[in-house]
Design a protein around this motif. Structure first.
Motif, PDB file in Angstrom:
ATOM      1  N   ILE A   1      42.750  39.244 -67.575  1.00 50.89           N
ATOM      2  CA  ILE A   1      42.380  40.228 -68.595  1.00 50.89           C
ATOM      3  C   ILE A   1      42.424  39.502 -69.951  1.00 50.89           C
ATOM      4  N   GLN A   2      41.278  39.494 -70.627  1.00 52.78           N
ATOM      5  CA  GLN A   2      41.192  38.794 -71.910  1.00 52.78           C
ATOM      6  C   GLN A   2      40.130  39.427 -72.796  1.00 52.78           C
ATOM      7  N   PRO A   3      40.536  40.057 -73.915  1.00 48.76           N
ATOM      8  CA  PRO A   3      41.905  40.283 -74.357  1.00 48.76           C
ATOM      9  C   PRO A   3      42.475  41.556 -73.744  1.00 48.76           C
ATOM     10  N   THR A   4      43.793  41.654 -73.734  1.00 47.37           N
ATOM     11  CA  THR A   4      44.437  42.863 -73.213  1.00 47.37           C
ATOM     12  C   THR A   4      44.453  43.967 -74.260  1.00 47.37           C
ATOM     13  N   ALA A   5      44.525  45.198 -73.756  1.00 47.64           N
ATOM     14  CA  ALA A   5      44.614  46.384 -74.594  1.00 47.64           C
ATOM     15  C   ALA A   5      45.796  47.227 -74.116  1.00 47.64           C
ATOM     16  N   LEU A   6      46.233  48.152 -74.977  1.00 45.01           N
ATOM     17  CA  LEU A   6      47.397  48.971 -74.624  1.00 45.01           C
ATOM     18  C   LEU A   6      47.183  49.738 -73.313  1.00 45.01           C
ATOM     19  N   GLU A   7      45.955  50.201 -73.126  1.00 43.91           N
ATOM     20  CA  GLU A   7      45.673  51.006 -71.927  1.00 43.91           C
ATOM     21  C   GLU A   7      45.634  50.188 -70.642  1.00 43.91           C
ATOM     22  N   ASP A   8      45.801  48.876 -70.766  1.00 48.66           N
ATOM     23  CA  ASP A   8      45.873  48.041 -69.565  1.00 48.66           C
ATOM     24  C   ASP A   8      47.266  48.055 -68.945  1.00 48.66           C
ATOM     25  N   SER A   9      48.222  48.637 -69.634  1.00 47.94           N
ATOM     26  CA  SER A   9      49.580  48.741 -69.078  1.00 47.94           C
ATOM     27  C   SER A   9      49.545  49.584 -67.806  1.00 47.94           C
ATOM     28  N   ALA A  10      50.011  48.991 -66.723  1.00 51.82           N
ATOM     29  CA  ALA A  10      49.952  49.645 -65.415  1.00 51.82           C
ATOM     30  C   ALA A  10      50.571  48.696 -64.400  1.00 51.82           C
ATOM     31  N   VAL A  11      50.630  49.150 -63.169  1.00 51.12           N
ATOM     32  CA  VAL A  11      50.971  48.254 -62.062  1.00 51.12           C
ATOM     33  C   VAL A  11      49.679  47.892 -61.354  1.00 51.12           C
ATOM     34  N   TYR A  12      49.464  46.629 -61.182  1.00 45.91           N
ATOM     35  CA  TYR A  12      48.249  46.137 -60.529  1.00 45.91           C
ATOM     36  C   TYR A  12      48.609  45.643 -59.125  1.00 45.91           C
ATOM     37  N   PHE A  13      47.912  46.203 -58.159  1.00 49.47           N
ATOM     38  CA  PHE A  13      48.141  45.845 -56.763  1.00 49.47           C
ATOM     39  C   PHE A  13      46.966  45.041 -56.231  1.00 49.47           C
ATOM     40  N   CYS A  14      47.297  43.960 -55.585  1.00 52.25           N
ATOM     41  CA  CYS A  14      46.322  43.167 -54.862  1.00 52.25           C
ATOM     42  C   CYS A  14      46.346  43.593 -53.397  1.00 52.25           C
ATOM     43  N   ALA A  15      45.208  43.530 -52.752  1.00 50.68           N
ATOM     44  CA  ALA A  15      45.129  43.830 -51.324  1.00 50.68           C
ATOM     45  C   ALA A  15      44.142  42.886 -50.673  1.00 50.68           C
ATOM     46  N   SER A  16      44.294  42.707 -49.364  1.00 50.27           N
ATOM     47  CA  SER A  16      43.335  41.896 -48.630  1.00 50.27           C
ATOM     48  C   SER A  16      43.087  42.501 -47.256  1.00 50.27           C
ATOM     49  N   SER A  17      41.947  42.168 -46.687  1.00 53.49           N
ATOM     50  CA  SER A  17      41.610  42.622 -45.343  1.00 53.49           C
ATOM     51  C   SER A  17      40.785  41.548 -44.657  1.00 53.49           C
ATOM     52  N   SER A  18      40.677  41.677 -43.339  1.00 52.81           N
ATOM     53  CA  SER A  18      39.990  40.637 -42.579  1.00 52.81           C
ATOM     54  C   SER A  18      38.506  40.908 -42.409  1.00 52.81           C
ATOM     55  N   GLY A  19      38.080  42.161 -42.654  1.00 51.91           N
ATOM     56  CA  GLY A  19      36.678  42.473 -42.458  1.00 51.91           C
ATOM     57  C   GLY A  19      36.284  43.725 -43.194  1.00 51.91           C
ATOM     58  N   LEU A  20      35.046  44.141 -42.971  1.00 51.09           N
ATOM     59  CA  LEU A  20      34.512  45.310 -43.660  1.00 51.09           C
ATOM     60  C   LEU A  20      34.609  46.576 -42.837  1.00 51.09           C
ATOM     61  N   SER A  21      34.755  46.447 -41.545  1.00 54.08           N
ATOM     62  CA  SER A  21      34.630  47.593 -40.661  1.00 54.08           C
ATOM     63  C   SER A  21      35.949  48.326 -40.486  1.00 54.08           C
ATOM     64  N   ALA A  22      36.331  49.085 -41.501  1.00 53.93           N
ATOM     65  CA  ALA A  22      37.556  49.896 -41.451  1.00 53.93           C
ATOM     66  C   ALA A  22      38.784  49.072 -41.106  1.00 53.93           C
ATOM     67  N   GLU A  23      38.772  47.825 -41.521  1.00 51.31           N
ATOM     68  CA  GLU A  23      39.965  47.015 -41.326  1.00 51.31           C
ATOM     69  C   GLU A  23      41.044  47.469 -42.291  1.00 51.31           C
ATOM     70  N   THR A  24      42.274  47.395 -41.843  1.00 47.93           N
ATOM     71  CA  THR A  24      43.386  47.819 -42.678  1.00 47.93           C
ATOM     72  C   THR A  24      43.528  46.900 -43.874  1.00 47.93           C
ATOM     73  N   LEU A  25      43.668  47.513 -45.046  1.00 49.83           N
ATOM     74  CA  LEU A  25      43.993  46.760 -46.248  1.00 49.83           C
ATOM     75  C   LEU A  25      45.505  46.609 -46.330  1.00 49.83           C
ATOM     76  N   TYR A  26      45.967  45.396 -46.596  1.00 49.19           N
ATOM     77  CA  TYR A  26      47.382  45.124 -46.780  1.00 49.19           C
ATOM     78  C   TYR A  26      47.617  44.842 -48.261  1.00 49.19           C
ATOM     79  N   PHE A  27      48.626  45.523 -48.805  1.00 48.01           N
ATOM     80  CA  PHE A  27      48.873  45.482 -50.233  1.00 48.01           C
ATOM     81  C   PHE A  27      50.074  44.613 -50.573  1.00 48.01           C
ATOM     82  N   GLY A  28      49.984  43.965 -51.731  1.00 47.75           N
ATOM     83  CA  GLY A  28      51.123  43.274 -52.285  1.00 47.75           C
ATOM     84  C   GLY A  28      52.078  44.244 -52.959  1.00 47.75           C
ATOM     85  N   SER A  29      53.163  43.700 -53.481  1.00 49.11           N
ATOM     86  CA  SER A  29      54.205  44.539 -54.087  1.00 49.11           C
ATOM     87  C   SER A  29      53.914  44.900 -55.536  1.00 49.11           C
TER      88      SER A  29
END
Lengths: 114, 115
Positions: A79-107
């Motif tokens: 994020i460049q530049p940041t703004a006040l409204e960017d304050s939040a928790v950002y979660f990353c997730a990954s999955s192995s495919g497109l076909s309703a594969e489960t997304l696994y989230f980071g902390s």
């Protein structure tokens, strides 16, 4: 289950500065996501990334946002530049495919913009 | 447009009671539906998903959910509830095309199970 790691867990920066959030996805996953959550509220989709490209992004994914995964290393949200409204928790997730594969989230990375 | 609605922001019940968290969706195609749980300060953990077939799906931690096409619902159930089930629960709709996919989440339901 599969683990997605996010670094750092907390980040405090001044408005206008640049910040990079790092995500280490599940090793054999090919699809990557960022979500934004404000104050424990709804999870809001930001972006979907595959094969070096943004495949889909929401209106929350402002021009100041960018994502990349250089050479199979961390999947990053910058994020460049940041703004006040960017304050939040950002979660990353990954999955192995497109076909309703489960997304696994980071902390999550709690970003505070002052 | 695709959306997910969880009409109950907060649910409180006694330990040992049966819990049912409501979720409805709006989507023009066949839905793929998920439930995730979020404990305080933690990330989302996958509970279960419905893709096709049996309309009652069983997941982790003793939870199950029933898909009802007739009223576009996918309610989460567990009996009996335990105090450790206190958390926030998110229902989500999986959207996919040939080039992208994403989960669209509901607002979440905060569950409190009291002794």
């Amino acid at each position: 289950g599969p683990k997605v790691l996010q670094i750092p867990s907390h980040q405090i920066i001044d408005m206008g500065q640049m910040v990079t959030l790092n995500c280490d996805p599940v090793s054999n996953h090919l699809y990557f996501y960022w979500y934004k959550q404000i104050l424990g509220q709804q999870m809001e989709f930001l972006v979907n990334f595959y094969n070096g490209k943004v495949m889909e992004k929401s209106k929350l994914f402002k021009d100041q946002f960018s994502v990349e995964r250089p050479d199979g290393s961390y999947f990053t949200l910058k994020i460049q530049p940041t703004a006040l409204e960017d304050s939040a928790v950002y979660f990353c997730a990954s999955s192995s495919g497109l076909s309703a594969e489960t997304l696994y989230f980071g902390s999550g990375t709690r970003l505070t913009v002052l | 447009a695709q959306s997910v609605d969880q009409p109950d922001a907060h649910v409180t019940l006694s330990e040992g009671a049966s819990l049912e968290l409501r979720c409805s969706y709006s989507y023009s195609a066949a839905p793929y539906l998920f439930w995730y749980v979020q404990y305080p300060g933690q990330s989302l953990q996958f509970l279960l998903k419905y893709i096709t077939g049996d309309t009652v799906v069983k997941g982790t931690k003793g939870f199950e959910a029933e898909f009802r096409k007739s009223n576009s619902s996918f309610n989460l159930k567990k009996s009996p509830a335990h105090w450790s089930d206190s958390a926030k629960y998110f229902c989500a709709l999986f959207i996919a095309s040939s080039s992208f996919s994403k989960l669209v989440f509901g607002q979440g339901t905060s569950l409190s199970v009291v002794p």
